[in-house]
Design a protein around this motif. Structure first.
Motif, PDB file in Angstrom:
ATOM      1  N   GLY A  97       1.128  -1.415   0.051  1.00  0.00           N
ATOM      2  CA  GLY A  97      -0.100   0.073   0.079  1.00  0.00           C
ATOM      3  C   GLY A  97       1.056   1.563   0.274  1.00  0.00           C
ATOM      4  O   GLY A  97      -0.011   2.112   0.443  1.00  0.00           O
ATOM      5  N   PHE A  98       2.053   1.198  -0.472  1.00  0.00           N
ATOM      6  CA  PHE A  98       2.709   2.547  -0.745  1.00  0.00           C
ATOM      7  C   PHE A  98       2.656   2.889  -1.621  1.00  0.00           C
ATOM      8  O   PHE A  98       2.239   3.046  -2.643  1.00  0.00           O
ATOM      9  N   THR A  99       2.280   4.653  -1.217  1.00  0.00           N
ATOM     10  CA  THR A  99       1.881   5.042  -2.378  1.00  0.00           C
ATOM     11  C   THR A  99       2.479   7.093  -2.351  1.00  0.00           C
ATOM     12  O   THR A  99       2.828   7.512  -0.937  1.00  0.00           O
ATOM     13  N   PRO A 100       3.321   7.028  -2.613  1.00  0.00           N
ATOM     14  CA  PRO A 100       4.834   8.115  -2.581  1.00  0.00           C
ATOM     15  C   PRO A 100       3.742   9.366  -3.139  1.00  0.00           C
ATOM     16  O   PRO A 100       3.406   8.963  -4.344  1.00  0.00           O
ATOM     17  N   ASP A 101       4.649  10.403  -2.170  1.00  0.00           N
ATOM     18  CA  ASP A 101       3.781  11.806  -2.615  1.00  0.00           C
ATOM     19  C   ASP A 101       4.826  12.586  -2.868  1.00  0.00           C
ATOM     20  O   ASP A 101       4.837  14.152  -3.523  1.00  0.00           O
ATOM     21  N   ALA A 102       6.296  12.405  -3.215  1.00  0.00           N
ATOM     22  CA  ALA A 102       7.685  13.063  -3.027  1.00  0.00           C
ATOM     23  C   ALA A 102       8.922  11.860  -4.422  1.00  0.00           C
ATOM     24  O   ALA A 102       8.417  10.670  -3.713  1.00  0.00           O
ATOM     25  N   CYS A 103       9.600  12.300  -4.566  1.00  0.00           N
ATOM     26  CA  CYS A 103      10.475  11.796  -5.302  1.00  0.00           C
ATOM     27  C   CYS A 103      11.211  12.891  -5.900  1.00  0.00           C
ATOM     28  O   CYS A 103      11.447  13.183  -6.823  1.00  0.00           O
ATOM     29  N   LEU A 104      12.539  12.136  -5.296  1.00  0.00           N
ATOM     30  CA  LEU A 104      13.486  12.709  -5.049  1.00  0.00           C
ATOM     31  C   LEU A 104      14.889  12.468  -6.895  1.00  0.00           C
ATOM     32  O   LEU A 104      14.991  10.873  -6.294  1.00  0.00           O
ATOM     33  N   VAL A 105      15.152  13.103  -7.610  1.00  0.00           N
ATOM     34  CA  VAL A 105      15.826  12.933  -9.142  1.00  0.00           C
ATOM     35  C   VAL A 105      17.334  12.959  -8.608  1.00  0.00           C
ATOM     36  O   VAL A 105      17.527  14.326  -9.207  1.00  0.00           O
ATOM     37  N   ASN A 106      17.883  11.644  -8.778  1.00  0.00           N
ATOM     38  CA  ASN A 106      19.337  12.566  -8.647  1.00  0.00           C
ATOM     39  C   ASN A 106      20.217  11.912 -10.000  1.00  0.00           C
ATOM     40  O   ASN A 106      20.376  10.659 -10.362  1.00  0.00           O
ATOM     41  N   ARG A 107      21.211  13.397  -9.892  1.00  0.00           N
ATOM     42  CA  ARG A 107      21.868  12.454 -11.148  1.00  0.00           C
ATOM     43  C   ARG A 107      23.183  12.536 -10.708  1.00  0.00           C
ATOM     44  O   ARG A 107      24.300  13.886 -10.488  1.00  0.00           O
ATOM     45  N   TYR A 108      24.116  11.854 -10.844  1.00  0.00           N
ATOM     46  CA  TYR A 108      25.410  12.185 -10.725  1.00  0.00           C
ATOM     47  C   TYR A 108      26.472  11.503 -11.893  1.00  0.00           C
ATOM     48  O   TYR A 108      26.479  10.914 -12.346  1.00  0.00           O
ATOM     49  N   LEU A 109      27.228  12.404 -11.492  1.00  0.00           N
ATOM     50  CA  LEU A 109      28.501  12.114 -12.188  1.00  0.00           C
ATOM     51  C   LEU A 109      30.413  11.584 -11.758  1.00  0.00           C
ATOM     52  O   LEU A 109      30.194  11.215 -10.587  1.00  0.00           O
ATOM     53  N   ASP A 180      34.585   6.750 -12.549  1.00  0.00           N
ATOM     54  CA  ASP A 180      34.481   6.727 -14.617  1.00  0.00           C
ATOM     55  C   ASP A 180      33.707   5.339 -14.672  1.00  0.00           C
ATOM     56  O   ASP A 180      34.553   5.873 -15.611  1.00  0.00           O
ATOM     57  N   GLU A 181      32.618   4.704 -14.825  1.00  0.00           N
ATOM     58  CA  GLU A 181      32.312   3.084 -15.512  1.00  0.00           C
ATOM     59  C   GLU A 181      31.680   3.882 -16.593  1.00  0.00           C
ATOM     60  O   GLU A 181      30.545   3.050 -16.076  1.00  0.00           O
ATOM     61  N   PRO A 182      31.285   4.333 -17.530  1.00  0.00           N
ATOM     62  CA  PRO A 182      30.421   4.097 -18.299  1.00  0.00           C
ATOM     63  C   PRO A 182      29.278   2.696 -18.752  1.00  0.00           C
ATOM     64  O   PRO A 182      30.170   2.117 -18.920  1.00  0.00           O
ATOM     65  N   HIS A 183      28.377   3.809 -18.054  1.00  0.00           N
ATOM     66  CA  HIS A 183      27.285   2.340 -18.912  1.00  0.00           C
ATOM     67  C   HIS A 183      26.412   2.352 -20.218  1.00  0.00           C
ATOM     68  O   HIS A 183      26.511   3.453 -20.942  1.00  0.00           O
ATOM     69  N   ALA A 184      26.447   1.278 -20.489  1.00  0.00           N
ATOM     70  CA  ALA A 184      26.202   1.226 -22.252  1.00  0.00           C
ATOM     71  C   ALA A 184      25.342   2.030 -22.911  1.00  0.00           C
ATOM     72  O   ALA A 184      24.757   2.653 -23.477  1.00  0.00           O
ATOM     73  N   LEU A 185      24.110   2.104 -21.799  1.00  0.00           N
ATOM     74  CA  LEU A 185      22.951   2.871 -22.343  1.00  0.00           C
ATOM     75  C   LEU A 185      23.194   4.644 -21.432  1.00  0.00           C
ATOM     76  O   LEU A 185      22.893   4.807 -22.664  1.00  0.00           O
ATOM     77  N   LEU A 186      23.575   4.581 -20.358  1.00  0.00           N
ATOM     78  CA  LEU A 186      23.678   5.854 -19.567  1.00  0.00           C
ATOM     79  C   LEU A 186      24.524   6.929 -19.991  1.00  0.00           C
ATOM     80  O   LEU A 186      24.927   8.019 -19.793  1.00  0.00           O
ATOM     81  N   GLY A 187      25.552   6.465 -20.207  1.00  0.00           N
ATOM     82  CA  GLY A 187      27.231   7.092 -20.030  1.00  0.00           C
ATOM     83  C   GLY A 187      27.533   7.059 -18.672  1.00  0.00           C
ATOM     84  O   GLY A 187      27.240   5.916 -18.172  1.00  0.00           O
ATOM     85  N   SER A 188      28.406   8.254 -19.340  1.00  0.00           N
ATOM     86  CA  SER A 188      28.758   7.896 -17.742  1.00  0.00           C
ATOM     87  C   SER A 188      27.977   9.066 -16.483  1.00  0.00           C
ATOM     88  O   SER A 188      28.853   9.820 -15.799  1.00  0.00           O
ATOM     89  N   GLN A 189      26.702   7.996 -16.334  1.00  0.00           N
ATOM     90  CA  GLN A 189      26.533   8.911 -15.071  1.00  0.00           C
ATOM     91  C   GLN A 189      25.571   8.121 -14.772  1.00  0.00           C
ATOM     92  O   GLN A 189      25.504   6.575 -15.118  1.00  0.00           O
ATOM     93  N   ARG A 190      25.069   8.370 -13.918  1.00  0.00           N
ATOM     94  CA  ARG A 190      23.936   7.303 -13.017  1.00  0.00           C
ATOM     95  C   ARG A 190      22.907   8.485 -12.415  1.00  0.00           C
ATOM     96  O   ARG A 190      22.834   9.243 -11.895  1.00  0.00           O
ATOM     97  N   ILE A 191      21.554   7.830 -13.029  1.00  0.00           N
ATOM     98  CA  ILE A 191      20.591   8.208 -12.379  1.00  0.00           C
ATOM     99  C   ILE A 191      19.817   7.589 -11.054  1.00  0.00           C
ATOM    100  O   ILE A 191      19.451   6.477 -11.251  1.00  0.00           O
ATOM    101  N   ASN A 192      19.439   8.417  -9.871  1.00  0.00           N
ATOM    102  CA  ASN A 192      18.882   7.493  -8.895  1.00  0.00           C
ATOM    103  C   ASN A 192      17.509   8.021  -8.802  1.00  0.00           C
ATOM    104  O   ASN A 192      18.497  10.012  -8.227  1.00  0.00           O
ATOM    105  N   PHE A 193      16.374   7.769  -7.969  1.00  0.00           N
ATOM    106  CA  PHE A 193      15.413   8.495  -7.417  1.00  0.00           C
ATOM    107  C   PHE A 193      14.888   7.986  -6.607  1.00  0.00           C
ATOM    108  O   PHE A 193      14.660   6.640  -6.727  1.00  0.00           O
ATOM    109  N   THR A 194      14.249   8.524  -5.548  1.00  0.00           N
ATOM    110  CA  THR A 194      13.667   7.970  -4.194  1.00  0.00           C
ATOM    111  C   THR A 194      12.603   8.235  -3.841  1.00  0.00           C
ATOM    112  O   THR A 194      12.461   9.651  -4.245  1.00  0.00           O
ATOM    113  N   PHE A 195      11.583   7.484  -3.509  1.00  0.00           N
ATOM    114  CA  PHE A 195      10.666   7.724  -3.012  1.00  0.00           C
ATOM    115  C   PHE A 195      10.428   7.313  -1.809  1.00  0.00           C
ATOM    116  O   PHE A 195      11.038   6.826  -1.362  1.00  0.00           O
TER     117      PHE A 195
END
Length: 199
Positions: A97-109, A180-195
């Motif tokens: 029954g988790f219904t978030p009302d906030a999501c933080l989206v972080n971009r790491y280089l 700096d270990e590039p990902h095949a899809l997103l390259g040299s970044q990490r996207i993290n989001f927390t609900f």
């Protein structure tokens, strides 16, 4: 890691195409920015938000707001795919029954890091934190109830979802400097989001 913590390897992979499109739309409305902490430190991680509430920080303190302070407009609505992923991941970890009302989206280089901290600006500690990782690998630090407690190093890969709540809800956590270990899809970044359930 803890009695109320679960790492769901690859759980978000089926959602990735929808998630990336949603992030592009969120960024167009509320661009990523490097916020400043109350102590005057500029965060190395770029941040934006979606949902009814968004987390923000400046010299006045940490808090949630309904309006993006940079645009003066409400934060972008939480995409349906975000809410569905958060709900299903939380349920898989035992939090129905988790219904978030906030999501933080972080971009790491490369070199970005997140120092040990607690998520304690939310009003509802009964709800879990659901954290989704996309892109480059990160080393997550999961500590105890005090900043000085030992930490466990947890590698997080593209598509992993980590959920913690209950007795583990206020444990300290952070992210080591990103290599700096590039990902095949997103390259040299990490996207993290927390609900979160913030209001």
């Amino acid at each position: 890691m803890g009695p109320a913590t679960m790492l769901l390897r690859g759980f978000a992979l089926p959602y990735v195409p929808e998630l990336l499109l949603a992030i592009t739309n969120i960024e167009a409305a509320s661009p990523f920015r490097h916020m400043v902490t109350p102590g005057g430190f500029t965060m190395s991680v770029a941040l934006t938000n979606c949902g009814a509430l968004g987390w923000t920080t400046d010299r006045r303190g940490y808090r949630y707001t309904s309006v993006d302070p940079d645009t003066g407009e409400p934060w972008p609505m939480m995409p349906t795919v975000f809410a569905r992923l958060a709900n299903e991941a939380a349920a898989a970890a035992g939090f129905d029954g988790f219904t978030p009302d906030a999501c933080l989206v972080n971009r790491y280089l490369p070199g970005s890091r997140l120092s040990l901290h607690q998520d304690k600006n939310e009003r509802d500690y009964a709800a879990p934190i659901v954290s989704v990782s996309l892109g480059m690998r990160a080393t997550f630090l999961f500590g105890g109830d005090a900043r000085t407690d030992p930490t466990v190093k947890v590698p997080l890969y593209h598509g992993d979802v980590m959920v913690w709540g209950g007795a583990d809800r206020l444990r300290y956590h952070g992210v080591m400097p990103l290599k700096d270990e590039p990902h095949a899809l997103l390259g040299s970044q990490r996207i993290n989001f927390t609900f979160r359930k913030a209001g």
